[in-house]
Design an enzyme around this catalytic site. Sequence first.
Site, PDB file in Angstrom:
ATOM      1  N   HIS A  70      47.706  12.491  61.787  1.00  0.00           N
ATOM      2  CA  HIS A  70      49.125  12.198  61.539  1.00  0.00           C
ATOM      3  C   HIS A  70      50.018  13.295  62.113  1.00  0.00           C
ATOM      4  O   HIS A  70      51.168  13.429  61.711  1.00  0.00           O
ATOM      5  CB  HIS A  70      49.366  12.017  60.042  1.00  0.00           C
ATOM      6  CG  HIS A  70      48.583  10.859  59.471  1.00  0.00           C
ATOM      7  ND1 HIS A  70      48.897   9.553  59.751  1.00  0.00           N
ATOM      8  CD2 HIS A  70      47.469  10.838  58.708  1.00  0.00           C
ATOM      9  CE1 HIS A  70      48.016   8.759  59.160  1.00  0.00           C
ATOM     10  NE2 HIS A  70      47.134   9.515  58.528  1.00  0.00           N
ATOM     11  N   ARG A  91      39.634  52.696  39.344  1.00  0.00           N
ATOM     12  CA  ARG A  91      39.070  51.426  38.894  1.00  0.00           C
ATOM     13  C   ARG A  91      40.049  50.625  38.038  1.00  0.00           C
ATOM     14  O   ARG A  91      39.800  49.468  37.738  1.00  0.00           O
ATOM     15  CB  ARG A  91      37.810  51.706  38.047  1.00  0.00           C
ATOM     16  CG  ARG A  91      36.673  52.301  38.842  1.00  0.00           C
ATOM     17  CD  ARG A  91      35.664  52.964  37.932  1.00  0.00           C
ATOM     18  NE  ARG A  91      35.064  52.060  36.991  1.00  0.00           N
ATOM     19  CZ  ARG A  91      33.862  51.533  37.122  1.00  0.00           C
ATOM     20  NH1 ARG A  91      33.132  51.824  38.160  1.00  0.00           N
ATOM     21  NH2 ARG A  91      33.372  50.731  36.216  1.00  0.00           N
ATOM     22  N   LYS A 105      49.916  44.235  46.019  1.00  0.00           N
ATOM     23  CA  LYS A 105      48.943  43.616  45.127  1.00  0.00           C
ATOM     24  C   LYS A 105      49.625  42.778  44.060  1.00  0.00           C
ATOM     25  O   LYS A 105      49.186  41.693  43.718  1.00  0.00           O
ATOM     26  CB  LYS A 105      48.066  44.702  44.495  1.00  0.00           C
ATOM     27  CG  LYS A 105      46.982  44.166  43.560  1.00  0.00           C
ATOM     28  CD  LYS A 105      45.971  43.325  44.325  1.00  0.00           C
ATOM     29  CE  LYS A 105      44.970  42.631  43.439  1.00  0.00           C
ATOM     30  NZ  LYS A 105      44.314  41.499  44.147  1.00  0.00           N
ATOM     31  N   GLU A 112      46.218  36.556  55.703  1.00  0.00           N
ATOM     32  CA  GLU A 112      46.805  37.740  55.066  1.00  0.00           C
ATOM     33  C   GLU A 112      46.125  39.037  55.473  1.00  0.00           C
ATOM     34  O   GLU A 112      46.771  40.073  55.507  1.00  0.00           O
ATOM     35  CB  GLU A 112      46.885  37.590  53.532  1.00  0.00           C
ATOM     36  CG  GLU A 112      45.611  37.802  52.764  1.00  0.00           C
ATOM     37  CD  GLU A 112      45.841  37.794  51.247  1.00  0.00           C
ATOM     38  OE1 GLU A 112      45.000  37.244  50.551  1.00  0.00           O
ATOM     39  OE2 GLU A 112      46.852  38.355  50.784  1.00  0.00           O
ATOM     40  N   CYS A 133      36.356  49.317  32.954  1.00  0.00           N
ATOM     41  CA  CYS A 133      36.160  50.499  32.130  1.00  0.00           C
ATOM     42  C   CYS A 133      35.339  51.538  32.876  1.00  0.00           C
ATOM     43  O   CYS A 133      34.554  51.230  33.753  1.00  0.00           O
ATOM     44  CB  CYS A 133      35.426  50.132  30.854  1.00  0.00           C
ATOM     45  SG  CYS A 133      36.228  48.841  29.919  1.00  0.00           S
ATOM     46  N   LYS A 175      43.265  33.633  53.120  1.00  0.00           N
ATOM     47  CA  LYS A 175      42.516  34.895  53.257  1.00  0.00           C
ATOM     48  C   LYS A 175      42.590  35.391  54.689  1.00  0.00           C
ATOM     49  O   LYS A 175      42.855  36.558  54.930  1.00  0.00           O
ATOM     50  CB  LYS A 175      41.037  34.712  52.890  1.00  0.00           C
ATOM     51  CG  LYS A 175      40.667  34.638  51.423  1.00  0.00           C
ATOM     52  CD  LYS A 175      40.842  35.904  50.641  1.00  0.00           C
ATOM     53  CE  LYS A 175      42.234  36.014  50.099  1.00  0.00           C
ATOM     54  NZ  LYS A 175      42.548  35.326  48.872  1.00  0.00           N
ATOM     55  N   ASN A 227      30.977  49.904  28.350  1.00  0.00           N
ATOM     56  CA  ASN A 227      31.547  49.016  29.379  1.00  0.00           C
ATOM     57  C   ASN A 227      30.873  47.672  29.229  1.00  0.00           C
ATOM     58  O   ASN A 227      29.666  47.622  29.023  1.00  0.00           O
ATOM     59  CB  ASN A 227      31.229  49.524  30.787  1.00  0.00           C
ATOM     60  CG  ASN A 227      32.042  50.740  31.145  1.00  0.00           C
ATOM     61  OD1 ASN A 227      32.840  51.219  30.349  1.00  0.00           O
ATOM     62  ND2 ASN A 227      31.816  51.256  32.335  1.00  0.00           N
ATOM     63  N   GLY A 228      31.612  46.594  29.390  1.00  0.00           N
ATOM     64  CA  GLY A 228      30.998  45.263  29.338  1.00  0.00           C
ATOM     65  C   GLY A 228      31.426  44.501  28.097  1.00  0.00           C
ATOM     66  O   GLY A 228      32.474  44.782  27.510  1.00  0.00           O
ATOM     67  N   TRP A 257      39.526  49.110  30.060  1.00  0.00           N
ATOM     68  CA  TRP A 257      40.239  47.961  30.646  1.00  0.00           C
ATOM     69  C   TRP A 257      40.065  46.879  29.600  1.00  0.00           C
ATOM     70  O   TRP A 257      38.978  46.357  29.413  1.00  0.00           O
ATOM     71  CB  TRP A 257      39.590  47.606  31.981  1.00  0.00           C
ATOM     72  CG  TRP A 257      39.997  46.298  32.573  1.00  0.00           C
ATOM     73  CD1 TRP A 257      39.380  45.091  32.404  1.00  0.00           C
ATOM     74  CD2 TRP A 257      41.085  46.047  33.450  1.00  0.00           C
ATOM     75  NE1 TRP A 257      40.035  44.122  33.122  1.00  0.00           N
ATOM     76  CE2 TRP A 257      41.076  44.673  33.767  1.00  0.00           C
ATOM     77  CE3 TRP A 257      42.086  46.868  33.998  1.00  0.00           C
ATOM     78  CZ2 TRP A 257      42.016  44.091  34.613  1.00  0.00           C
ATOM     79  CZ3 TRP A 257      43.011  46.278  34.839  1.00  0.00           C
ATOM     80  CH2 TRP A 257      42.979  44.911  35.139  1.00  0.00           C
ATOM     81  N   GLU A 297      42.554  28.145  50.585  1.00  0.00           N
ATOM     82  CA  GLU A 297      42.278  29.523  50.207  1.00  0.00           C
ATOM     83  C   GLU A 297      41.666  30.280  51.387  1.00  0.00           C
ATOM     84  O   GLU A 297      42.001  31.436  51.639  1.00  0.00           O
ATOM     85  CB  GLU A 297      41.362  29.544  48.965  1.00  0.00           C
ATOM     86  CG  GLU A 297      40.913  30.912  48.498  1.00  0.00           C
ATOM     87  CD  GLU A 297      42.037  31.888  48.181  1.00  0.00           C
ATOM     88  OE1 GLU A 297      43.205  31.489  48.143  1.00  0.00           O
ATOM     89  OE2 GLU A 297      41.728  33.090  48.001  1.00  0.00           O
TER      90      GLU A 297
END
Length: 609
Positions: free
Chosen positions: A505, A27, A604, A489, A2, A486, A100-101, A74, A482
């Site tokens: 192995h 945002r 995205k 990419e 927001c 990162k 906001n929040g 948001w 992960e």
Amino acid sequence: MCGIVGYVGDGEAARFLLEGLTRLEYRGYDSAGIAVYDGEKIRIEKSVGRLSELKKKIAGDMPKGVCGIGHTRWATHGRPSDTNSHPHADCAGDFVVAHNGIIENYMTLKEKLIEKGHRFVSETDTEVLPHLLEEVYDGDFESSVRKVVTMIEGSYSLVFMSRRDPGVLICTKQDNPLIIGLGSGENFIASDIPAIINHTRRTYIMSDGEIAVVKKDSVWVTNNQGEPVTKKVFEVNWNAEAAEKGGYEHFMLKEIHEQPKAVRATLSSRFAKDGSSVVFDELKWNVDFLKSIDRIFIVACGTAYHAGLVGKYYIEKMARIPVECDIASEFRYRSPIVDDRTLTIVVSQSGETIDTLAALKEAKRLGSRTLAVTNVVGSSIARDADQVVYTWAGPEIAVASTKAYTTQLIVMLLIAIYMAELKKSMPEARIRELIEGAKNIPAQISETLEDTEPIKTFAKRYGFNEDVFFIGRSLDYDVALEGALKLKEISYIHAEAYAAGELKHGTLALVKEGIPVIALATQRSVYEKTLSNIKEVKARDAIVIGIAEKGDEELSKYADHVIYVPEADELLIPLLAVVPLQLLAYYAALTRGCDVDKPRNLAKSVTVE
Ligand code: M6R
């Protein structure tokens, strides 16, 4: 996330509000609104969708007035809609608020206000604020806002406007950013610097608990005790682009640093008051529901899939229900064994990934119950699933997912604890221990982010290697996957993650002198085993960068370098161990001159197959 703006001066408030909100568009938001005092009443205009919709709506009939507030929303509580958009008003239309929040105790407050006769129109947590103000207002705007603030719990930045107090805006904050822009004969309020940068570079950065009374030629700030605070002027010397990134060079770095806040927000309202259990108002499952499920699928793509792997570990360990974690593009085409005794959990930051959406539809077609874990309220996946649990990470702009991952892990942990409570499959003391540990995680992530210098150094030193291996066992392996994603990419380095026990192995054949191996050794239950795998790669002259818990004195004997993360429960440490890996990828990409926020060939949100 927001955005908030406020204006008081001699100029046309609506013009500034719309311009300020436009500057906060980056945002992410799903609806927008403004409220302007026209000398008689407060006129509120709101619209779901882009700001252009709002602008279209009021074109030719702009609200007139010199004092107003605005907001881009948001969605968290309640889907995106005109009604749920901010600003929100009380019954009489005397007070308006942009927020906001999250107000954590809004349900209790709302029930009490309804009993007293207040009429609510939206599904939001925010709407309690103007009604509370209406309830406590005693003719003194500032002290009434102060009373409201003592009644609410949560994280917020707030701006209030009152029809009974023309030319005054009051703002305050807790764990959410808020600034005041100092003009001449006019002052501004904003959640973020870009909103005001065209008007002034002189600002006050508000601290938690401070309340500011903002008029066109004065700004009066007090602390939560009502004592005056002398604020230092902060001169903004960033350009507009840097301001959008909050002073960080890239959105990815900003989002890495937003993780403590994102995890805290995702945890908020999800524990019983006495801290003994997990509360999921959105699920309301019972033991019969769990008994009716004999298997769980977790289905997702990319980073969300990696979060799912951790989720599988959590649910199996705590709730003792078999879980299969699958890549959405595989699941949808492989005739999975799914029926009405299956629960399919789909995980997606955007809520729009086409493979995940298709997998969800397939699971439903086969009769499965479905649950979405997503970050975007009202997204396709959120709408299609039977039930939804939201991560409250706020919008993620960088293509590389960071805060979405850590908030997904937290949700997975909460779901597993919640199931274990219902099934009584874990001792109560252990549940309390995990809840306490989870509450510490935001502060521990902050601690992990404090000293990034060694990581920058490794990234510079090893940033140009063509191959990097990540190894780990158990949850360390999931985090290694992960970390490798990162790195590849955004830095385009060939990075692979292996279960440390698998090396011999096959993959060990690739390990030779000088190859960097990032070895995660945070899992105590398999620590010795991991150590012997580290010795295996060291014996082939690899360069080992270990990730270990503070206090580990063993690993440094075998690794070339060790990055330490704070001590935490074995189940929670993935939330900490991933942070240096995100930073390593970031700085490696920087060293190689890559476009960090927009890596080549990637988008995205992957809405095509
Ligand atoms: O929006 P989703 O979580 O469904 O996206 C899934 C993947 O496309 C996403 O996590 C992708 O792997 C990220 N770029 C990783 O950083």
